[in-house]
Design an enzyme around this catalytic site. Structure first.
Site, PDB file in Angstrom:
ATOM      1  N   CYS A  46      37.806  24.465 -18.624  1.00 42.66           N
ATOM      2  CA  CYS A  46      37.791  22.999 -18.651  1.00 42.66           C
ATOM      3  C   CYS A  46      37.584  22.422 -17.252  1.00 42.66           C
ATOM      4  O   CYS A  46      36.888  21.411 -17.077  1.00 42.66           O
ATOM      5  CB  CYS A  46      39.084  22.464 -19.255  1.00 42.66           C
ATOM      6  N   ASP A 139      23.580   1.190 -30.396  1.00 47.02           N
ATOM      7  CA  ASP A 139      24.001   0.614 -31.680  1.00 47.02           C
ATOM      8  C   ASP A 139      25.346   1.162 -32.146  1.00 47.02           C
ATOM      9  O   ASP A 139      25.788   0.876 -33.255  1.00 47.02           O
ATOM     10  CB  ASP A 139      22.933   0.865 -32.754  1.00 47.02           C
TER      11      ASP A 139
END
EC number: 1.11.1.27
Length: 224
Positions: A46, A139
């Site tokens: 990570c 959108d």
């Protein structure tokens, strides 16, 4: 399990982050957005992933893309871990990254968005967040979803390449072929008639001859 499918609108959730509280639609605004989760703070893979994401943040910003990370760790943990990420990158070890990290301590968002990895669990046996990438358009709809297991780090250069493809094909009647990168020739979509293609692509449309005799492999230089 709940989750998001291509074309689904992003839920307008509220969350605590390293940069304060957000409402997701307000955070996105009119931009493209990348929401990516990781299993835990203070873990090796990570750290390399968010380090690379931080290095590439200016490139995503140039493309009008906002980035936001997520895991089940707390905001204080995210901030402390940010020092390690910056140090890994060879930068000043400050409690700030070029994008916020969501603290989803109760796993509410991870469950809602289908981000949990059933094979990776914490010391209490609770599932951790997987390495998920969601890309949303202006959108607010999901344009791409990628799910990696905990053992496999993501390639953020590939995610940047995908953004280039998504943005190009959102506004031009083209598709990007295998291994495409920005500047390479693209494919004319099969639904576009030849005469219209010639008008839309003044740099030329080139059709590859095939044994089938079908004229579906049509290339054109990448349009502006």
């Amino acid at each position: 399990m709940p989750g998001l499918l291509l074309g689904d609108e992003a839920p307008n959730f509220e969350a605590d982050t390293t940069q304060g509280g957000i409402r997701f639609h307000d955070f996105l605004g009119d931009s493209w957005g990348i929401l990516f989760s990781h299993p835990r703070d203070f873990t090796p893979v990570c750290t390399t992933e968010l380090g690379r994401a931080a290095k590439l943040a200016p490139e995503f910003s140039k493309r009008n893309v906002k980035m936001i990370a997520l895991s089940i760790d707390s905001v204080p943990d995210h901030l402390a871990w940010s020092k390690d990420i910056n140090a890994y990158n060879g930068d000043q070890p400050v409690e700030k990254l070029p994008f916020p990290i969501i603290a989803d301590k109760d796993r509410e968002l991870a469950v809602k968005l289908g981000m949990l990895d059933p094979d990776e669990r914490d010391k209490d046996g609770m599932p951790l967040t997987a390495r998920v990438v969601f890309i949303f358009g202006p959108d607010k709809k999901l344009k791409l979803s990628i799910l990696y297991p905990a053992t496999t780090g993501r390639n953020f250069d590939e995610i940047l390449r995908v953004v280039d493809s998504l943005q190009l094909t959102a506004y031009k009647k083209v598709a990007t072929p295998v291994d495409w990168k920005c500047g390479d020739s693209v494919m004319v979509v099969p639904t576009l008639p030849d005469e219209e293609a010639k008008k839309l692509f003044p740099k030329g449309v080139f059709t590859k001859d095939l044994p089938s005799g079908k004229k579906y492999l049509r290339y054109t230089p990448q349009p502006e």
